[in-house]
Design a protein around this motif. Structure first.
Motif, PDB file in Angstrom:
ATOM      1  N   GLN A 148      46.570  23.399  71.185  1.00 25.23           N
ATOM      2  CA  GLN A 148      46.964  24.752  70.857  1.00 25.23           C
ATOM      3  C   GLN A 148      45.932  24.897  69.333  1.00 25.23           C
ATOM      4  O   GLN A 148      45.162  25.789  69.621  1.00 25.23           O
ATOM      5  N   LEU A 149      46.187  24.242  68.383  1.00 19.62           N
ATOM      6  CA  LEU A 149      45.252  24.429  67.205  1.00 19.62           C
ATOM      7  C   LEU A 149      43.812  23.803  67.214  1.00 19.62           C
ATOM      8  O   LEU A 149      43.089  24.038  66.619  1.00 19.62           O
ATOM      9  N   GLY A 150      43.978  22.485  67.920  1.00 20.87           N
ATOM     10  CA  GLY A 150      42.763  21.702  67.825  1.00 20.87           C
ATOM     11  C   GLY A 150      43.148  20.263  67.223  1.00 20.87           C
ATOM     12  O   GLY A 150      44.268  20.033  66.488  1.00 20.87           O
ATOM     13  N   ASP A 151      42.240  19.630  66.919  1.00 22.48           N
ATOM     14  CA  ASP A 151      42.221  18.154  66.154  1.00 22.48           C
ATOM     15  C   ASP A 151      42.313  18.689  64.392  1.00 22.48           C
ATOM     16  O   ASP A 151      41.391  19.452  63.998  1.00 22.48           O
ATOM     17  N   LEU A 152      43.219  17.828  63.987  1.00 26.38           N
ATOM     18  CA  LEU A 152      43.477  18.075  62.411  1.00 26.38           C
ATOM     19  C   LEU A 152      42.365  17.378  61.760  1.00 26.38           C
ATOM     20  O   LEU A 152      42.560  16.064  61.749  1.00 26.38           O
ATOM     21  N   LEU A 153      41.460  17.791  60.670  1.00 22.52           N
ATOM     22  CA  LEU A 153      40.682  17.252  59.867  1.00 22.52           C
ATOM     23  C   LEU A 153      40.642  17.648  58.619  1.00 22.52           C
ATOM     24  O   LEU A 153      40.893  18.989  58.508  1.00 22.52           O
ATOM     25  N   PRO A 154      40.325  17.108  57.655  1.00 17.80           N
ATOM     26  CA  PRO A 154      40.000  17.364  56.158  1.00 17.80           C
ATOM     27  C   PRO A 154      38.904  18.141  56.211  1.00 17.80           C
ATOM     28  O   PRO A 154      37.806  17.800  56.775  1.00 17.80           O
ATOM     29  N   ALA A 155      38.677  19.163  55.531  1.00 19.90           N
ATOM     30  CA  ALA A 155      37.448  19.752  55.269  1.00 19.90           C
ATOM     31  C   ALA A 155      37.335  20.264  53.685  1.00 19.90           C
ATOM     32  O   ALA A 155      38.405  20.442  52.990  1.00 19.90           O
ATOM     33  N   ILE A 156      35.985  20.119  53.270  1.00 19.18           N
ATOM     34  CA  ILE A 156      35.740  20.542  51.920  1.00 19.18           C
ATOM     35  C   ILE A 156      34.376  21.433  51.743  1.00 19.18           C
ATOM     36  O   ILE A 156      33.731  21.754  53.067  1.00 19.18           O
ATOM     37  N   GLY A 157      34.220  21.910  50.957  1.00 18.23           N
ATOM     38  CA  GLY A 157      33.121  22.827  50.645  1.00 18.23           C
ATOM     39  C   GLY A 157      32.932  23.498  49.337  1.00 18.23           C
ATOM     40  O   GLY A 157      33.783  23.101  48.315  1.00 18.23           O
ATOM     41  N   GLY A 158      32.179  24.395  49.189  1.00 14.08           N
ATOM     42  CA  GLY A 158      32.143  25.477  47.818  1.00 14.08           C
ATOM     43  C   GLY A 158      31.395  26.615  48.559  1.00 14.08           C
ATOM     44  O   GLY A 158      30.967  26.987  49.471  1.00 14.08           O
ATOM     45  N   ARG A 159      31.681  27.533  47.517  1.00 22.13           N
ATOM     46  CA  ARG A 159      31.207  28.823  47.388  1.00 22.13           C
ATOM     47  C   ARG A 159      30.835  29.472  46.408  1.00 22.13           C
ATOM     48  O   ARG A 159      31.198  29.323  45.242  1.00 22.13           O
ATOM     49  N   PHE A 160      29.958  30.740  46.583  1.00 26.04           N
ATOM     50  CA  PHE A 160      29.473  31.320  45.469  1.00 26.04           C
ATOM     51  C   PHE A 160      30.014  32.944  46.073  1.00 26.04           C
ATOM     52  O   PHE A 160      29.548  33.502  46.981  1.00 26.04           O
ATOM     53  N   THR A 161      30.435  33.725  45.203  1.00 26.25           N
ATOM     54  CA  THR A 161      31.020  35.071  45.218  1.00 26.25           C
ATOM     55  C   THR A 161      30.471  35.990  44.174  1.00 26.25           C
ATOM     56  O   THR A 161      29.999  35.607  43.089  1.00 26.25           O
ATOM     57  N   TRP A 162      30.113  37.232  44.865  1.00 23.80           N
ATOM     58  CA  TRP A 162      29.238  38.035  43.859  1.00 23.80           C
ATOM     59  C   TRP A 162      29.839  39.606  44.082  1.00 23.80           C
ATOM     60  O   TRP A 162      29.900  40.075  45.624  1.00 23.80           O
ATOM     61  N   GLU A 163      30.552  40.363  43.322  1.00 25.05           N
ATOM     62  CA  GLU A 163      31.044  41.401  43.653  1.00 25.05           C
ATOM     63  C   GLU A 163      29.858  42.547  43.428  1.00 25.05           C
ATOM     64  O   GLU A 163      29.606  43.218  42.479  1.00 25.05           O
ATOM     65  N   TYR A 164      29.120  42.765  44.491  1.00 23.66           N
ATOM     66  CA  TYR A 164      28.438  43.922  44.613  1.00 23.66           C
ATOM     67  C   TYR A 164      28.815  45.237  44.469  1.00 23.66           C
ATOM     68  O   TYR A 164      27.898  46.126  44.334  1.00 23.66           O
ATOM     69  N   GLY A 165      30.149  45.531  44.593  1.00 22.12           N
ATOM     70  CA  GLY A 165      30.558  46.916  44.322  1.00 22.12           C
ATOM     71  C   GLY A 165      30.513  47.487  42.946  1.00 22.12           C
ATOM     72  O   GLY A 165      30.325  48.721  42.593  1.00 22.12           O
ATOM     73  N   ARG A 166      29.875  46.493  42.163  1.00 19.92           N
ATOM     74  CA  ARG A 166      29.754  47.109  40.761  1.00 19.92           C
ATOM     75  C   ARG A 166      28.278  47.773  40.512  1.00 19.92           C
ATOM     76  O   ARG A 166      28.001  48.479  39.662  1.00 19.92           O
ATOM     77  N   LEU A 167      27.522  47.622  41.471  1.00 19.53           N
ATOM     78  CA  LEU A 167      26.286  48.244  41.888  1.00 19.53           C
ATOM     79  C   LEU A 167      26.295  49.598  41.974  1.00 19.53           C
ATOM     80  O   LEU A 167      25.704  50.513  41.642  1.00 19.53           O
ATOM     81  N   LEU A 168      27.661  50.180  42.826  1.00 23.66           N
ATOM     82  CA  LEU A 168      27.679  51.340  43.173  1.00 23.66           C
ATOM     83  C   LEU A 168      28.015  52.509  42.237  1.00 23.66           C
ATOM     84  O   LEU A 168      28.079  53.680  42.351  1.00 23.66           O
ATOM     85  N   ASN A 169      28.730  51.888  40.926  1.00 28.48           N
ATOM     86  CA  ASN A 169      29.153  52.818  39.858  1.00 28.48           C
ATOM     87  C   ASN A 169      30.364  53.610  40.454  1.00 28.48           C
ATOM     88  O   ASN A 169      30.725  54.803  39.888  1.00 28.48           O
ATOM     89  N   VAL A 170      31.430  53.061  41.262  1.00 31.10           N
ATOM     90  CA  VAL A 170      32.397  53.735  41.727  1.00 31.10           C
ATOM     91  C   VAL A 170      33.514  52.882  41.564  1.00 31.10           C
ATOM     92  O   VAL A 170      33.736  51.775  41.951  1.00 31.10           O
ATOM     93  N   GLU A 171      34.244  53.514  40.616  1.00 32.88           N
ATOM     94  CA  GLU A 171      35.691  52.671  40.054  1.00 32.88           C
ATOM     95  C   GLU A 171      36.272  52.258  41.047  1.00 32.88           C
ATOM     96  O   GLU A 171      36.449  50.911  40.871  1.00 32.88           O
ATOM     97  N   PRO A 172      36.957  52.794  42.169  1.00 29.22           N
ATOM     98  CA  PRO A 172      37.947  51.825  43.217  1.00 29.22           C
ATOM     99  C   PRO A 172      37.095  50.892  43.846  1.00 29.22           C
ATOM    100  O   PRO A 172      37.793  50.089  44.466  1.00 29.22           O
ATOM    101  N   LEU A 173      35.756  50.741  43.890  1.00 33.09           N
ATOM    102  CA  LEU A 173      35.050  49.822  44.684  1.00 33.09           C
ATOM    103  C   LEU A 173      34.621  48.869  43.969  1.00 33.09           C
ATOM    104  O   LEU A 173      33.698  47.746  44.296  1.00 33.09           O
ATOM    105  N   ARG A 174      34.558  48.821  42.511  1.00 30.74           N
ATOM    106  CA  ARG A 174      33.708  47.947  41.727  1.00 30.74           C
ATOM    107  C   ARG A 174      34.212  46.453  41.807  1.00 30.74           C
ATOM    108  O   ARG A 174      33.418  45.554  42.042  1.00 30.74           O
ATOM    109  N   GLU A 175      35.468  46.050  41.989  1.00 28.68           N
ATOM    110  CA  GLU A 175      36.061  45.084  42.495  1.00 28.68           C
ATOM    111  C   GLU A 175      36.615  44.554  43.898  1.00 28.68           C
ATOM    112  O   GLU A 175      37.000  43.698  44.294  1.00 28.68           O
ATOM    113  N   ALA A 176      36.473  45.935  44.671  1.00 24.25           N
ATOM    114  CA  ALA A 176      36.959  45.784  46.146  1.00 24.25           C
ATOM    115  C   ALA A 176      35.832  45.378  47.102  1.00 24.25           C
ATOM    116  O   ALA A 176      36.335  44.653  48.123  1.00 24.25           O
ATOM    117  N   LEU A 177      34.562  45.457  46.615  1.00 21.46           N
ATOM    118  CA  LEU A 177      33.593  45.010  47.649  1.00 21.46           C
ATOM    119  C   LEU A 177      32.773  43.758  46.865  1.00 21.46           C
ATOM    120  O   LEU A 177      32.472  43.723  45.847  1.00 21.46           O
TER     121      LEU A 177
END
Length: 285
Positions: free
Chosen positions: A133-162
């Protein structure tokens, strides 16, 4: 002889005095000076009644009204000056707005750059040909880089939403028999935008939904009787899922925050769906 001499010098003196004297004319009665003691003409009864009626009709000027009348003109001038100043500012603002849009102060109020680095780990359920049903269970690792590009729009509700992730995830498995052994390594590389709903205005926590794409590189080594046969495959990948995200403040004196997430993601490669359930921890700036 002595008497005649006296009369001879008197007559010339009288004539000289009359010649030098200025003539005096009679003045008109109307131009005569009116002295205070002069009696005023008596008022008639009709003029007295008219004056009394005028005094009754004239309203009484209260002190407040007199002050208001005195200050009415300066107030009008002051209000007119304020209106002129406001109109001048409004006109200048409209002219500047047409030439150049005003920038919001959100960037100055929030010194954070919206960048985060996180290390992730969890469980990967690989799609299996055995029909699980779910498949074979395996451990997984990794990493990521996040950027809040909504800060470029100068719209307060979208600054941290996008925002979006550039993510790498690794999972591997080895299975087989004494004769045949298969060793599989999976590498997921994705870019996925997300939209977050925070728990109130200015909150550092929220839930998000994410959809993106990338590639899945699969490296498989098949060992048969001690002989190795490598197999490589690259497939397009679709990533989608939901999660809970937080950026906990570590100190009021610095912009560094503790970034963390708990998420449920799926990676669709070809006709197979791999499910990842895990968390991540890192630093946000």
């Amino acid at each position: 002889m002595r008497t005649a001499a006296v009369h001879s010098w008197i007559l010339p003196c009288l004539l000289g005095g009359l010649t030098l004297a200025t003539p005096t004319f009679a003045q008109d009665d109307d131009s005569s000076y009116a002295y205070p003691d002069d009696e005023q003409p008596e008022e008639t009864s009709s003029s007295r009644r008219r004056r009394a009626q005028q005094e009754e009709d004239t309203p009484y000027a209260y002190p407040d009204e007199e002050k208001s009348e005195e200050t009415d003109t300066p107030r009008r001038r002051r209000s007119r000056a304020e209106e002129d100043t406001a109109s001048d500012f409004r006109r200048i603002a409209e002219e500047e707005d047409e030439e150049k849009k005003f920038e919001h102060l959100a960037r100055m109020d929030d010194p954070n750059t919206g960048v985060a680095f996180e290390v992730l780990g969890g469980a990967m359920f690989l799609s299996s040909a055995r029909g699980q049903q779910l498949g074979d269970l395996l451990p997984a690792i990794g990493g990521r880089f996040t950027w809040e590009y909504g800060r470029l729009l100068n719209v307060e509700p979208l600054r941290e939403a996008l925002w979006f992730d550039v993510r790498y995830t690794y999972a591997g498995m080895r299975e087989g028999t004494q004769l045949i052994v298969g060793d599989t390594r999976l590498h997921y590389a994705t870019i996925a935008p997300a939209y977050e709903l925070t728990f109130g205005e200015g909150s550092d926590y929220g839930v998000y939904a994410q959809v993106g794409g990338g590639i899945a590189y699969e490296h498989t080594t098949l060992e048969i009787g001690g002989k190795l046969t490598p197999l490589d495959d690259i497939k397009p990948l679709i990533q989608y899922g939901v999660g809970l995200r937080g950026r906990t403040k570590l100190s009021s004196e610095t912009n560094v925050r503790l970034a963390w997430r708990v998420e449920l993601m799926r990676f669709r490669r070809g006709y197979m769906d791999d499910t990842f359930l895990g968390a991540s921890l890192g630093t946000a700036f």
